[in-house]
Design a protein around this motif. Structure first.
Motif, PDB file in Angstrom:
ATOM      1  N   ASP A  32    -103.455  84.371 -31.161  1.00  0.00           N
ATOM      2  CA  ASP A  32    -104.838  84.816 -31.279  1.00  0.00           C
ATOM      3  C   ASP A  32    -105.959  84.423 -30.932  1.00  0.00           C
ATOM      4  O   ASP A  32    -105.756  83.241 -30.219  1.00  0.00           O
ATOM      5  CB  ASP A  32    -105.447  85.290 -32.952  1.00  0.00           C
ATOM      6  N   ASN A  33    -107.124  84.957 -30.869  1.00  0.00           N
ATOM      7  CA  ASN A  33    -107.792  84.522 -30.423  1.00  0.00           C
ATOM      8  C   ASN A  33    -109.239  83.294 -31.235  1.00  0.00           C
ATOM      9  O   ASN A  33    -108.062  83.133 -32.038  1.00  0.00           O
ATOM     10  CB  ASN A  33    -109.783  85.781 -30.267  1.00  0.00           C
ATOM     11  N   HIS A  34    -109.486  82.684 -30.151  1.00  0.00           N
ATOM     12  CA  HIS A  34    -109.990  81.730 -31.572  1.00  0.00           C
ATOM     13  C   HIS A  34    -111.197  82.021 -32.206  1.00  0.00           C
ATOM     14  O   HIS A  34    -111.854  82.533 -31.814  1.00  0.00           O
ATOM     15  CB  HIS A  34    -110.793  80.619 -29.953  1.00  0.00           C
ATOM     16  N   LEU A  35    -111.532  81.232 -33.573  1.00  0.00           N
ATOM     17  CA  LEU A  35    -112.512  81.523 -34.636  1.00  0.00           C
ATOM     18  C   LEU A  35    -114.045  80.881 -34.327  1.00  0.00           C
ATOM     19  O   LEU A  35    -113.252  79.089 -34.294  1.00  0.00           O
ATOM     20  CB  LEU A  35    -111.712  81.245 -35.630  1.00  0.00           C
ATOM     21  N   TYR A  36    -114.833  81.418 -34.675  1.00  0.00           N
ATOM     22  CA  TYR A  36    -116.203  79.777 -34.521  1.00  0.00           C
ATOM     23  C   TYR A  36    -116.723  80.768 -36.003  1.00  0.00           C
ATOM     24  O   TYR A  36    -116.684  81.919 -36.012  1.00  0.00           O
ATOM     25  CB  TYR A  36    -116.286  80.491 -32.947  1.00  0.00           C
ATOM     26  N   ASN A  37    -118.131  80.015 -36.124  1.00  0.00           N
ATOM     27  CA  ASN A  37    -118.316  80.338 -36.684  1.00  0.00           C
ATOM     28  C   ASN A  37    -119.697  80.063 -35.843  1.00  0.00           C
ATOM     29  O   ASN A  37    -120.909  79.211 -36.029  1.00  0.00           O
ATOM     30  CB  ASN A  37    -118.659  79.098 -38.094  1.00  0.00           C
ATOM     31  N   CYS A  51    -112.318  93.426 -31.669  1.00  0.00           N
ATOM     32  CA  CYS A  51    -111.625  92.505 -32.904  1.00  0.00           C
ATOM     33  C   CYS A  51    -112.988  92.492 -33.677  1.00  0.00           C
ATOM     34  O   CYS A  51    -113.235  91.714 -34.590  1.00  0.00           O
ATOM     35  CB  CYS A  51    -111.530  91.040 -32.107  1.00  0.00           C
ATOM     36  N   LEU A  52    -114.192  93.194 -32.938  1.00  0.00           N
ATOM     37  CA  LEU A  52    -115.769  93.090 -33.316  1.00  0.00           C
ATOM     38  C   LEU A  52    -115.746  91.881 -33.843  1.00  0.00           C
ATOM     39  O   LEU A  52    -116.558  91.476 -34.678  1.00  0.00           O
ATOM     40  CB  LEU A  52    -115.642  93.799 -35.109  1.00  0.00           C
ATOM     41  N   GLN A  53    -115.474  90.943 -32.914  1.00  0.00           N
ATOM     42  CA  GLN A  53    -116.014  89.370 -32.732  1.00  0.00           C
ATOM     43  C   GLN A  53    -116.715  88.979 -31.623  1.00  0.00           C
ATOM     44  O   GLN A  53    -116.412  90.167 -30.485  1.00  0.00           O
ATOM     45  CB  GLN A  53    -114.808  88.275 -32.966  1.00  0.00           C
ATOM     46  N   PRO A  54    -117.428  88.148 -31.315  1.00  0.00           N
ATOM     47  CA  PRO A  54    -117.936  87.595 -29.651  1.00  0.00           C
ATOM     48  C   PRO A  54    -117.341  87.454 -29.026  1.00  0.00           C
ATOM     49  O   PRO A  54    -116.141  86.884 -29.286  1.00  0.00           O
ATOM     50  CB  PRO A  54    -118.606  86.458 -29.917  1.00  0.00           C
ATOM     51  N   LEU A  55    -117.153  88.308 -27.733  1.00  0.00           N
ATOM     52  CA  LEU A  55    -116.021  88.186 -26.921  1.00  0.00           C
ATOM     53  C   LEU A  55    -115.691  86.731 -26.091  1.00  0.00           C
ATOM     54  O   LEU A  55    -116.535  85.469 -25.791  1.00  0.00           O
ATOM     55  CB  LEU A  55    -116.818  88.831 -25.377  1.00  0.00           C
ATOM     56  N   LYS A  70    -106.892  88.940 -24.677  1.00  0.00           N
ATOM     57  CA  LYS A  70    -106.186  88.858 -25.538  1.00  0.00           C
ATOM     58  C   LYS A  70    -106.348  90.027 -25.939  1.00  0.00           C
ATOM     59  O   LYS A  70    -105.425  90.760 -26.250  1.00  0.00           O
ATOM     60  CB  LYS A  70    -106.614  87.442 -26.039  1.00  0.00           C
ATOM     61  N   CYS A  71    -107.645  90.327 -26.997  1.00  0.00           N
ATOM     62  CA  CYS A  71    -107.490  91.657 -27.248  1.00  0.00           C
ATOM     63  C   CYS A  71    -107.390  92.970 -26.156  1.00  0.00           C
ATOM     64  O   CYS A  71    -105.976  93.931 -27.402  1.00  0.00           O
ATOM     65  CB  CYS A  71    -108.536  92.367 -27.795  1.00  0.00           C
ATOM     66  N   LEU A  72    -107.796  93.167 -25.389  1.00  0.00           N
ATOM     67  CA  LEU A  72    -107.755  94.373 -24.067  1.00  0.00           C
ATOM     68  C   LEU A  72    -105.886  93.736 -23.633  1.00  0.00           C
ATOM     69  O   LEU A  72    -105.001  95.193 -23.855  1.00  0.00           O
ATOM     70  CB  LEU A  72    -108.365  93.945 -23.021  1.00  0.00           C
ATOM     71  N   GLU A  73    -105.459  92.993 -23.999  1.00  0.00           N
ATOM     72  CA  GLU A  73    -103.983  92.478 -23.241  1.00  0.00           C
ATOM     73  C   GLU A  73    -103.083  93.158 -24.452  1.00  0.00           C
ATOM     74  O   GLU A  73    -101.846  93.994 -23.790  1.00  0.00           O
ATOM     75  CB  GLU A  73    -103.881  91.273 -22.618  1.00  0.00           C
ATOM     76  N   ASN A  74    -103.319  92.269 -25.257  1.00  0.00           N
ATOM     77  CA  ASN A  74    -101.942  93.255 -26.989  1.00  0.00           C
ATOM     78  C   ASN A  74    -102.681  94.469 -26.798  1.00  0.00           C
ATOM     79  O   ASN A  74    -101.348  95.793 -27.152  1.00  0.00           O
ATOM     80  CB  ASN A  74    -102.608  92.814 -27.958  1.00  0.00           C
ATOM     81  N   LYS A  88    -107.746 106.819 -18.922  1.00  0.00           N
ATOM     82  CA  LYS A  88    -106.772 106.130 -18.255  1.00  0.00           C
ATOM     83  C   LYS A  88    -106.694 104.906 -17.944  1.00  0.00           C
ATOM     84  O   LYS A  88    -107.797 105.315 -17.141  1.00  0.00           O
ATOM     85  CB  LYS A  88    -106.200 107.300 -17.637  1.00  0.00           C
ATOM     86  N   LEU A  89    -106.290 104.317 -18.504  1.00  0.00           N
ATOM     87  CA  LEU A  89    -106.532 102.892 -17.630  1.00  0.00           C
ATOM     88  C   LEU A  89    -105.259 101.469 -18.016  1.00  0.00           C
ATOM     89  O   LEU A  89    -104.491 102.350 -18.688  1.00  0.00           O
ATOM     90  CB  LEU A  89    -107.442 101.710 -19.120  1.00  0.00           C
ATOM     91  N   SER A  90    -104.952 100.745 -17.097  1.00  0.00           N
ATOM     92  CA  SER A  90    -104.069 100.059 -17.366  1.00  0.00           C
ATOM     93  C   SER A  90    -104.527  98.508 -16.753  1.00  0.00           C
ATOM     94  O   SER A  90    -105.578  98.361 -16.205  1.00  0.00           O
ATOM     95  CB  SER A  90    -103.146 100.158 -15.466  1.00  0.00           C
ATOM     96  N   PHE A  91    -104.344  97.542 -17.676  1.00  0.00           N
ATOM     97  CA  PHE A  91    -104.574  96.061 -17.076  1.00  0.00           C
ATOM     98  C   PHE A  91    -104.870  95.705 -15.702  1.00  0.00           C
ATOM     99  O   PHE A  91    -105.671  94.768 -15.721  1.00  0.00           O
ATOM    100  CB  PHE A  91    -103.592  95.546 -18.321  1.00  0.00           C
ATOM    101  N   GLN A  92    -104.113  96.201 -14.772  1.00  0.00           N
ATOM    102  CA  GLN A  92    -104.284  95.611 -13.702  1.00  0.00           C
ATOM    103  C   GLN A  92    -105.843  96.160 -12.947  1.00  0.00           C
ATOM    104  O   GLN A  92    -106.259  95.416 -12.297  1.00  0.00           O
ATOM    105  CB  GLN A  92    -103.029  96.153 -12.737  1.00  0.00           C
ATOM    106  N   GLN A  93    -106.260  97.344 -13.691  1.00  0.00           N
ATOM    107  CA  GLN A  93    -107.177  97.245 -13.213  1.00  0.00           C
ATOM    108  C   GLN A  93    -108.755  97.134 -13.923  1.00  0.00           C
ATOM    109  O   GLN A  93    -109.353  97.020 -13.259  1.00  0.00           O
ATOM    110  CB  GLN A  93    -107.516  99.503 -13.545  1.00  0.00           C
ATOM    111  N   CYS A  94    -108.670  96.173 -14.680  1.00  0.00           N
ATOM    112  CA  CYS A  94    -109.839  95.050 -15.035  1.00  0.00           C
ATOM    113  C   CYS A  94    -109.609  93.844 -14.332  1.00  0.00           C
ATOM    114  O   CYS A  94    -109.191  92.882 -14.576  1.00  0.00           O
ATOM    115  CB  CYS A  94    -109.357  95.022 -16.256  1.00  0.00           C
TER     116      CYS A  94
END
Length: 686
Positions: A32-37, A51-55, A70-74, A88-94
């Motif tokens: 999962d992504n790191h968490l920050y305050n 994830c509604l968190q800062p990128l 990580k969000c997009l990959e999952n 329509k989208l593939s991960f390789q296009q990003c």
């Protein structure tokens, strides 16, 4: 982002939510992504709408939206469209977002997660360095974790690695050769990305390009038993590091040919030595480690951490085939350096490393009878070739005077797979041992690696704990009286060392005077500069001036306040004396010799090394050192970079005064080529 493996102690308490992350200081699942305050509310334009968190590691889609990597990959593992507009989208296009966007995100202000002990705020990109180097709360957490993990240990620092909890539960790691195999299921797999004080890992950074291809960077802990016919014989390896240096761990820098360690074949440059005869040396000083490793005895038990490079899914799936393999040690003895061995070596298309294609009839190897076709060469004379090339093997064989020690991996009944990767490689490798006298066809590297004096822009102050004392010694002597010293070093030495005193004999005027000591660096004699001379030029200058009635010597004494050299003079124990590695760290910059090492890589590769050091508020300016070189990477294949080398500059930009958070981006931004200016000192011989 550093790959952090699960820790057994933490997992007992937080097995469902993951381990306390060494980068963000919070609990989250490994994937999962790191968490920050965050101190302030973050603009909606910088928020990931999955994830509604800062990128984090922002990725742009062709349709103009941005998500965490990580969000997009999952998400893309389940769906084939953009989460926002459903195009329509593939991960390789990003592709990763612009540097401007990434910098804006890195500058967001966050709170330290250890609020009870630390009230500081900082930019998000600075949090990891803060946790590792300055945060009292994280330091307390690590100390408590270490006590739980090893309550009887006297060390106060974290171990260098953390054992992965899902490794096979064998009762112990075998000391046999099977532990050399990267696929061995018996050895514990550990993360080399584990965070340590001052540790940064540009080599192991899981970039957007890296993650789809590799799973993790792994290593194995192995117990190795070394036998010596002469209990006082030196092992024949050089070591760097220690808790009194930025490297922390004790690392093998070099294995000497025709040595005990080379003959055994299981220890290679870059291995971390964790234990000596049951004593934990992962948190001892450099001098203490030297003493442990120089201790005489017929049998030496070493626990080492050996890097295996990046693991991938196919390698893991094929690991079951290792059970039928065996590791064999073979020694061939040449009558002279030019005698061919009669071996043809090749590379395969489907497996890393080098293999024996054929043994020439009547050749030395064929007469010996212990090598076979399809044997995989793991090492030659202690030089790790698990990710090597036929050219590298040929060069080692060619430069060996007599004993050529092979460690090979054999799987009975398997024939060489076709096609061979390329014909020219096979020709080059066979030429190293055929009837042409053993001269390899490939071009040798020039011995001169473009060394030059450290530039004024690269100068640095002496590290904390060192004093450099220059002294002038004027002596009246009899015409036939000798100086009574022996010397070492010289600018023709592979490390381009200055001339230093190796012994002061009890006969001679310098012993009587008492001011010149073993280890002193000789600067001049009777006004003749010695600092630029090779060994033979220096000997000639000393001899010619020793005939005078008076001699004026200028010398430099290096004093280490924190780690005084231990008494290692007990009959010298067979060691030809030279200064310890830590002594050279106190040599003033104007006596350093630099070299430029140019590394090249593909877009999907990492550079293949990790670094430690840099500016820290509590310790001031520290040099950057190479700590780890990963098998199979550009830094490993180049073979000029060594563990313990100091990084002086990157692409001509001085590294002195930089923090690790400043140097990492410089390395990451170099896409395909980087020039490292380094200073290399020989490790301590054990």
């Amino acid at each position: 982002m550093l790959a952090i493996m699960a820790d057994p102690i933490a997992e007992e308490h937080v097995s469902q939510v993951g381990e306390l992350c060494c980068e963000c200081g919070q609990f989250h699942l490994l994937l999962d992504n790191h968490l920050y305050n965050f101190q302030d509310e973050v603009d909606d334009e910088l928020i990931c709408h999955i994830c509604l968190q800062p990128l984090l590691q922002p990725m742009d889609t062709p349709c103009g939206h941005t998500y965490c990597f990580k969000c997009l990959e999952n998400f893309m593992q389940e769906y084939n469209f953009c989460p926002m507009d459903r195009k329509k989208l593939s991960f390789q296009q990003c592709h990763k977002s612009s540097l401007l966007v990434r910098n804006l995100l890195d500058k967001l202000i966050v709170f330290c997660p250890f609020k009870a002990e630390c009230q500081q705020t900082m930019q998000r990109c600075e949090l990891e360095a803060h946790l590792q180097n300055r945060c009292p709360g994280f330091k307390k957490y690590k100390s408590e974790l270490q006590q739980k993990k090893n309550p009887i240990s006297k060390g106060k620092e974290d171990p260098p690695t953390k054992v992965e909890t899902n490794t096979p539960k064998d009762p112990e790691v075998p000391s046999g050769g099977s532990s050399l195999v990267a696929e061995s299921s018996a050895a514990a797999v550990v993360s080399l990305g584990t965070a340590e004080p001052g540790l940064v890992n540009p080599a192991f950074e899981e970039t957007e390009e890296d993650l789809p291809q590799r799973t993790s960077l792994v290593a194995e802990t192995t117990t190795i038993e070394i036998h010596r016919e002469d209990p006082e014989e030196e092992l024949g390896m050089r070591i760097v590091g220690g808790k009194d240096t930025p490297l922390g761990n004790i690392v093998v820098q070099e294995v000497l040919r025709d040595s005990v360690i080379a003959a055994d074949g299981r220890i290679a440059p870059g291995d971390h030595i964790l234990e000596v005869n049951g004593v934990n040396i992962s948190s001892v000083t450099h001098c203490q480690a030297v003493s442990f490793l120089r201790h005489p005895g017929p049998v030496l038990h070493l626990m080492v951490l050996q890097e295996k490079g990046f693991s991938n899914k196919t390698a893991q799936q094929d690991s079951t085939s290792v059970t039928n393999r065996e590791v064999i040690h073979v020694t061939l003895i040449k009558r002279d350096r030019s005698e061919p061995l009669g071996i043809k070596l090749i590379r395969k298309t489907d497996e890393a490393g080098i293999f024996i294609l054929d043994l020439l009839e009547g050749g030395l190897a064929a007469k010996n009878g212990k090598l076979s076709r399809n044997d995989r060469v793991l090492s030659i004379n202690g030089q790790d070739l698990r990710q090597g090339t036929p050219e590298a093997a040929a060069q080692i064989i060619q430069t060996t005077e007599s004993r050529v020690n092979f460690v090979i991996l054999r799987q009975p009944g398997v024939q060489l797979s076709d096609p061979i990767e390329d014909g020219s490689t096979s020709n080059n490798s066979s030429s190293s041992s055929s009837s042409n006298g053993g001269s390899p066809v490939h071009h040798r590297r020039r011995l001169d690696q473009n060394h030059y004096r450290r530039k004024s822009t690269y100068q640095k102050d002496l590290p904390q704990g060192y004093i450099s004392h220059e002294k002038t010694v004027a002596i009246k002597k009899e015409p036939k009286e000798s100086l009574g010293i022996t010397i070492g070093g010289g600018r023709d030495n592979k490390n381009k060392l200055p001339i230093y005193v190796t012994s002061v004999q009890p006969i001679g005027c310098l012993f009587r005077d008492g001011r010149i000591k073993r280890g002193d660096v000789l600067l001049s004699i009777n006004g003749i500069d010695l600092t630029h001379l090779n060994y033979y030029e220096a000997v000639s200058a000393l001899k010619s001036n020793a005939a005078s009635h008076s001699v004026i010597l200028k010398a430099l004494e290096i004093i280490s306040l924190n780690s005084p050299e231990p008494s290692l003079d007990i009959k010298e124990q067979g060691f030809s004396w030279s200064p310890l590695w830590i002594t050279w760290l106190g040599l003033p910059s104007y006596l350093h010799c630099c070299q430029d090492i140019v590394l090249s890589k593909g877009n999907l590769e990492s550079w293949g090394f990790s670094i430690v050091g840099g500016f820290e508020e509590s310790k001031g300016n520290q040099p950057f050192f190479i700590k780890t070189i990963v098998p199979g990477t550009p830094a490993f294949r180049d073979r000029k970079l060594k563990c313990g080398d100091e990084i002086v500059a990157v692409n001509g930009v001085p590294a002195i005064g930089m923090s690790n958070s400043e140097l990492i981006p410089m390395l990451k931004e170099q896409r395909n080529k980087v020039t490292l200016t380094v200073v290399s000192w020989p490790g301590s011989l054990v």
